[in-house]
Design a protein around this motif. Structure first.
Motif, short mmCIF file in Angstrom:
data_model
loop_
_atom_site.label_atom_id
_atom_site.label_comp_id
_atom_site.label_asym_id
_atom_site.label_seq_id
_atom_site.Cartn_x
_atom_site.Cartn_y
_atom_site.Cartn_z
N PHE A 38 0.84 -1.21 0.00
CA PHE A 38 0.00 0.00 0.00
C PHE A 38 0.87 1.25 0.00
O PHE A 38 0.58 2.23 -0.69
CB PHE A 38 -0.92 0.03 1.24
CG PHE A 38 -2.04 -0.97 1.17
CD1 PHE A 38 -2.87 -1.04 0.05
CD2 PHE A 38 -2.30 -1.83 2.22
CE1 PHE A 38 -3.92 -1.95 -0.02
CE2 PHE A 38 -3.33 -2.74 2.16
CZ PHE A 38 -4.14 -2.81 1.04
N TYR A 39 1.95 1.21 0.76
CA TYR A 39 2.85 2.37 0.87
C TYR A 39 3.50 2.65 -0.49
O TYR A 39 3.63 3.81 -0.90
CB TYR A 39 3.93 2.10 1.92
CG TYR A 39 4.46 3.35 2.55
CD1 TYR A 39 3.78 3.98 3.58
CD2 TYR A 39 5.63 3.94 2.10
CE1 TYR A 39 4.24 5.14 4.15
CE2 TYR A 39 6.11 5.11 2.67
CZ TYR A 39 5.41 5.70 3.70
OH TYR A 39 5.86 6.86 4.25
N THR A 40 3.88 1.57 -1.20
CA THR A 40 4.50 1.73 -2.52
C THR A 40 3.52 2.38 -3.48
O THR A 40 3.88 3.31 -4.22
CB THR A 40 4.96 0.36 -3.06
OG1 THR A 40 5.86 -0.20 -2.12
CG2 THR A 40 5.63 0.48 -4.41
N VAL A 41 2.27 1.90 -3.47
CA VAL A 41 1.25 2.47 -4.36
C VAL A 41 1.07 3.96 -4.04
O VAL A 41 1.01 4.80 -4.95
CB VAL A 41 -0.09 1.69 -4.24
CG1 VAL A 41 -1.21 2.40 -5.00
CG2 VAL A 41 0.08 0.26 -4.74
N ALA A 42 1.03 4.29 -2.74
CA ALA A 42 0.89 5.70 -2.34
C ALA A 42 2.06 6.53 -2.84
O ALA A 42 1.89 7.67 -3.30
CB ALA A 42 0.79 5.79 -0.81
N GLN A 43 3.27 5.96 -2.80
CA GLN A 43 4.47 6.67 -3.29
C GLN A 43 4.37 6.93 -4.79
O GLN A 43 4.71 8.01 -5.26
CB GLN A 43 5.74 5.86 -3.00
CG GLN A 43 6.07 5.65 -1.55
CD GLN A 43 6.22 6.93 -0.79
OE1 GLN A 43 7.01 7.78 -1.13
NE2 GLN A 43 5.42 7.10 0.24
#
Lengths: 121, 279
Positions: A38-43
């Motif tokens: 999820f964090y990668t997608v947000a980045q």
């Protein structure tokens, strides 16, 4: 969602450290991996937004660098299982500490406004 | 050959990857604190190319910029380490055969190298012109190009009424008379006087002949405020952005492959746990 997954991962890490979950239980790892996803997608979405507005997918600012720190920290977590000396318990400690970092960054702007004396750099 | 083989093996160590990532985490953490303290000093870093910034600011203030040099060195080392580790592993996996899904982490690793290359190109090749004010009906030259642009018209839609939902929340500074929507028509004048028209907006850049034009600011900010209507543009030629986009897309695909594989193994794990519990 990423923060929530990291939080649940940290809680499960704590249960594992305290011996309140089965010895081979690696459920905390699964939550942390989802958090990382999820964090990668947000980045990626944030990088697109930054590019459209400011012409650059990355900006040199404290907030952007904090995001990089969290992403690097958890990417380090993902690679720990490759090393023999990093057993499940050590990885649980690592996962738990990660959420302390996340919480620190969430409240960083409020903390930094508390007029802490400047360090002598 | 033995020396080459030893270097290759050292650079391909998994433990090296973990230590580099950990060192990077600490370095960027220190960097984020330094940038927070010296915010005005570091703001030109977002407005110039990296080599120019290093020459004009980086070397002269090494006591607060050292972490950027460490960062560049560690990223370089990480790029090599990832390439060697991944290539070694991929070669083994190809010989083993089996599902394509097992390549998921390596797809992400190669995509990460692409992202590093993309950012390197982004900061070292092309150009960035940050401050390009242009008033309505004015024509300006595009830097490093024979192209000229004219701001044909600027259309700023101002907030007429504060919406009821926002009235209750005093934190949102959307006041009557503040800008709601901004769009402008730019004409692009070629050296042979051919003209093309394009529309620009906030977060809606224009891509034209390898250049991108971003609306960084607009005037007037409030309805009826003094001053001539105009824009401030960021103009860039960025050969790295396509590599970055490709890298981000491939990385996300690798991540989806990895998650699919993980969900499958989690379901199996849950099934085994349930069976063990029932026994």
């Amino acid at each position: 969602m990423a923060h929530a997954s990291f939080g649940v991962g940290a809680w499960l890490s704590l249960l594992f450290i305290l011996g309140k979950s089965p010895r081979e239980d690696r459920l905390f790892s699964y939550f942390i991996i989802w958090g990382f996803a999820f964090y990668t997608v947000a980045q990626v979405v944030g990088a697109v937004w930054a590019y459209l507005g400011w012409s650059s997918p990355f900006m040199w600012s404290d907030r952007h660098l904090q995001s990089v720190v969290v992403w690097l920290y958890y990417s380090c977590f993902l690679h720990l299982f490759l090393l023999k000396e990093w057993n499940l318990k050590k990885r649980a400690y690592f996962g738990l500490s990660g959420f302390v970092l996340v919480l620190f960054f969430i409240y960083f702007s409020q903390i930094s406004e508390m007029h802490i004396p400047r360090l002598g750099w | 050959m033995v020396i080459f083989s030893n270097i290759w093996n050292f650079l391909g160590k998994l433990s090296l990857a973990v230590w580099i990532i950990l060192a990077l985490t600490i370095d960027v953490l220190i960097g984020s604190i330094i940038i927070h303290i010296y915010r005005p000093f570091f703001s030109p870093l977002n407005q110039t190319m990296l080599p120019d910034w290093i020459i004009n600011h980086g070397f002269k203030n090494f006591n607060i910029t050292w972490w950027i040099f460490v960062l560049l060195f560690l990223l370089f080392l990480l790029g090599i380490n990832i390439f060697v580790c991944t290539t070694n592993r991929v070669v083994t996996l190809i010989h083993q055969g089996g599902s394509f899904l097992k390549f998921a982490p390596h797809v992400m690793h190669y995509a990460f190298i692409m992202l590093l290359f993309g950012h390197l190109a982004c900061y070292t090749a092309g150009f960035m012109s940050f401050d390009n004010p242009i008033k309505e009906r004015e024509t300006i030259s595009v830097p490093y190009s024979e192209l000229k642009i004219k701001l044909e018209n600027l259309d700023i839609e101002y907030q007429q009424e504060r919406p009821a939902a926002i009235k209750a929340d005093h934190k949102i500074s959307l006041v009557k008379g503040g800008a709601k929507e901004v769009s402008a028509t730019l004409s692009f004048i070629q050296p042979d006087q051919r003209v093309e028209w394009k529309t620009i907006g906030v977060n809606r850049p224009i891509w034209y002949h390898g250049l991108s034009f971003h609306m960084n600011d607009f005037y007037p900010k409030k309805e009826g405020a003094p001053g001539e209507p105009g824009l401030n543009l960021i103009i860039r030629r960025d050969p790295g952005i396509k590599i970055i986009i490709a890298g981000a897309v491939i990385f996300t695909l690798g991540l989806l492959m990895y998650l699919y594989q993980m969900v499958k193994s989690t379901l199996n794990y849950a099934k085994v746990r349930k069976e063990t519990f029932l026994e």
